[in-house]
Structures are given as structure tokens and as C-alpha cells.
Design a protein around this motif. Structure first.
Motif, PDB file in Angstrom:
ATOM      1  N   ARG A  38       0.865  -1.190   0.000  1.00  0.00           N
ATOM      2  CA  ARG A  38       0.000   0.000   0.000  1.00  0.00           C
ATOM      3  C   ARG A  38       0.892   1.228   0.000  1.00  0.00           C
ATOM      4  O   ARG A  38       1.983   1.208   0.556  1.00  0.00           O
ATOM      5  CB  ARG A  38      -0.873   0.052   1.267  1.00  0.00           C
ATOM      6  CG  ARG A  38      -1.747  -1.110   1.502  1.00  0.00           C
ATOM      7  CD  ARG A  38      -2.367  -1.117   2.928  1.00  0.00           C
ATOM      8  NE  ARG A  38      -3.056   0.093   3.277  1.00  0.00           N
ATOM      9  CZ  ARG A  38      -2.730   0.884   4.305  1.00  0.00           C
ATOM     10  NH1 ARG A  38      -1.712   0.603   5.088  1.00  0.00           N
ATOM     11  NH2 ARG A  38      -3.435   1.973   4.579  1.00  0.00           N
ATOM     12  N   ARG A  39       0.377   2.300  -0.543  1.00  0.00           N
ATOM     13  CA  ARG A  39       1.131   3.552  -0.557  1.00  0.00           C
ATOM     14  C   ARG A  39       1.325   4.111   0.853  1.00  0.00           C
ATOM     15  O   ARG A  39       2.257   4.866   1.096  1.00  0.00           O
ATOM     16  CB  ARG A  39       0.425   4.571  -1.449  1.00  0.00           C
ATOM     17  CG  ARG A  39       0.452   4.152  -2.913  1.00  0.00           C
ATOM     18  CD  ARG A  39      -0.402   5.043  -3.810  1.00  0.00           C
ATOM     19  NE  ARG A  39      -0.029   6.429  -3.684  1.00  0.00           N
ATOM     20  CZ  ARG A  39      -0.906   7.433  -3.572  1.00  0.00           C
ATOM     21  NH1 ARG A  39      -2.201   7.209  -3.568  1.00  0.00           N
ATOM     22  NH2 ARG A  39      -0.473   8.675  -3.461  1.00  0.00           N
ATOM     23  N   ARG A 178       6.151   8.084  -2.792  1.00  0.00           N
ATOM     24  CA  ARG A 178       4.756   7.640  -2.864  1.00  0.00           C
ATOM     25  C   ARG A 178       4.093   7.678  -1.486  1.00  0.00           C
ATOM     26  O   ARG A 178       2.912   7.957  -1.368  1.00  0.00           O
ATOM     27  CB  ARG A 178       4.643   6.274  -3.533  1.00  0.00           C
ATOM     28  CG  ARG A 178       5.062   5.121  -2.674  1.00  0.00           C
ATOM     29  CD  ARG A 178       4.922   3.808  -3.395  1.00  0.00           C
ATOM     30  NE  ARG A 178       4.886   2.760  -2.393  1.00  0.00           N
ATOM     31  CZ  ARG A 178       4.288   1.627  -2.525  1.00  0.00           C
ATOM     32  NH1 ARG A 178       3.667   1.321  -3.639  1.00  0.00           N
ATOM     33  NH2 ARG A 178       4.295   0.747  -1.560  1.00  0.00           N
ATOM     34  N   ALA A 182       0.815   9.909  -0.545  1.00  0.00           N
ATOM     35  CA  ALA A 182      -0.378   9.271   0.040  1.00  0.00           C
ATOM     36  C   ALA A 182      -0.810   9.996   1.308  1.00  0.00           C
ATOM     37  O   ALA A 182      -2.002  10.189   1.551  1.00  0.00           O
ATOM     38  CB  ALA A 182      -0.107   7.800   0.310  1.00  0.00           C
TER      39      ALA A 182
END
Length: 186
Positions: A38-39, A178, A182
Motif C-alpha cells: 500500500r502507498r 509515494r 499518500a
């Protein structure tokens, strides 16, 4: 339970809560990346003992729940963060202690974790304590912890050993960029 199973449970709970996750070095980071990249996962490659500190900093600057995954060996290297957690008392912070009683990444050398009363350590530092040793009870412990005002410690007892998973195919700069994006989008 195996560590990769515990990380799968953590990943599922983090997804439901849209939580930030920091994870310490080597194999645990690789395993989490494998089960649910997941980011909002911050993979700390080569930062043994620092996930709880970075997670604390994040908890102090975001309203999101923060799950800081640390191993027993790593936490014993950075026990000095616990008084700071006690002082700051972040309501959205959970220290998830993956306890296999070994330094798994470097070859399963034993730690003295089995001689530490982790509940007393947590309580002495103002963390509400939960523990589990099976995937089903791990999910319950994490859910119960997140229903309680932080800071909290969830100790997950796991078997020694590493899962056979590939390396993370992101470089550290990509992970950072990233992750920050996020957080900003959230």
C-alpha cells in the motif's frame, strides 16, 4: 502463527482503518510488501529499531491511525523511545511488537524477549497492552486496540523464521515519494 500471517492480519486491519504503517528492516518489510503493498506502508529498509520512532513522529503530525511494526530485537535496541511515547501520549499510535524471540533477519540468533514481561513494560510507559499468538486472536487484539485511545502496544507472538518472498522492487526514494504523496492526499 508465522510472521507473514501476522503481517497479513495487520495489513487487513490497516486497510480497513486507512492507517499508516511503518515497518522495520529486511524480511518483515519484504513480507508486508508481498502480502499487501500500500502507498501508506513505509518500508524502512535497514532501519532496525527505528520503526517505532518514525511511527511516533507520524502519529504526532497526522490524525490517521499509525501502526508501527517493530520486532522484539529492534525494540530492545530502541527502548529509549518508550519514555518519549509516554510523554507525548499520541491517541492514534499503536506499537505492534512482532515477537519471535530471535533476530530473524540476521539468522535467528536468540533474543532475551522470553524473559521480558512486555505487559509491564507497556504499562510502565502508558501504553495499553494487548497480545495474541494466532491469526484470529491477532485480528481481535488489533481491533480492540484501535477501539481504545492510544498509545497502545499489541504484542504478536510468532514463530521464528522468514518467508521466502522476493525483494521489494522499489528503491528507497520511490518508497518515500509515494508514501508522502499518500499522506498528503489523505
Amino acid at each position: 502463527m508465522k510472521r507473514i500471517e501476522a503481517l497479513g492480519v495487520i495489513a487487513d486491519v490497516a486497510e480497513r482503518y486507512d492507517a499508516v504503517v511503518t515497518v522495520h528492516l529486511g524480511f518483515p518489510a519484504r513480507e508486508l510488501y508481498h502480502v499487501n503493498d500500500r502507498r501508506l506502508n513505509f518500508y524502512m529498509l535497514g532501519a532496525m529499531g527505528q520503526s517505532c520512532s518514525v511511527g511516533l513522529g507520524l502519529a504526532l503530525c497526522t490524525d490517521r491511525e499509525v501502526l508501527a511494526i517493530e520486532g522484539d530485537g529492534g525494540l530492545m535496541m530502541n527502548m529509549g523511545v518508550l519514555p518519549t511515547i509516554a510523554q507525548e501520549r499520541p491517541r492514534n499510535y499503536t506499537l505492534v511488537l512482532i515477537d519471535n524471540s530471535t533476530y530473524a533477519t540476521t539468522g535467528d540468533q536468540p533474543t532475551p524477549s522470553d524473559r521480558i514481561d512486555w505487559e509491564k513494560v507497556a504499562e510502565a510507559h502508558g501504553l495499553t497492552y494487548f497480545e495474541a499468538s494466532e491469526p484470529e486472536s491477532a485480528e481481535v487484539a488489533l481491533e480492540d486496540a484501535l477501539a481504545t485511545e492510544g498509545p497502545r502496544m499489541v504484542r504478536l507472538e510468532v514463530e521464528p523464521g522468514n518467508a521466502d518472498v522476493p525483494l521489494i522492487d522499489l528503491d528507497p526514494e520511490e518508497i518515500k515519494i509515494r508514501f508522502v504523496r499518500a499522506l498528503r492526499e489523505g
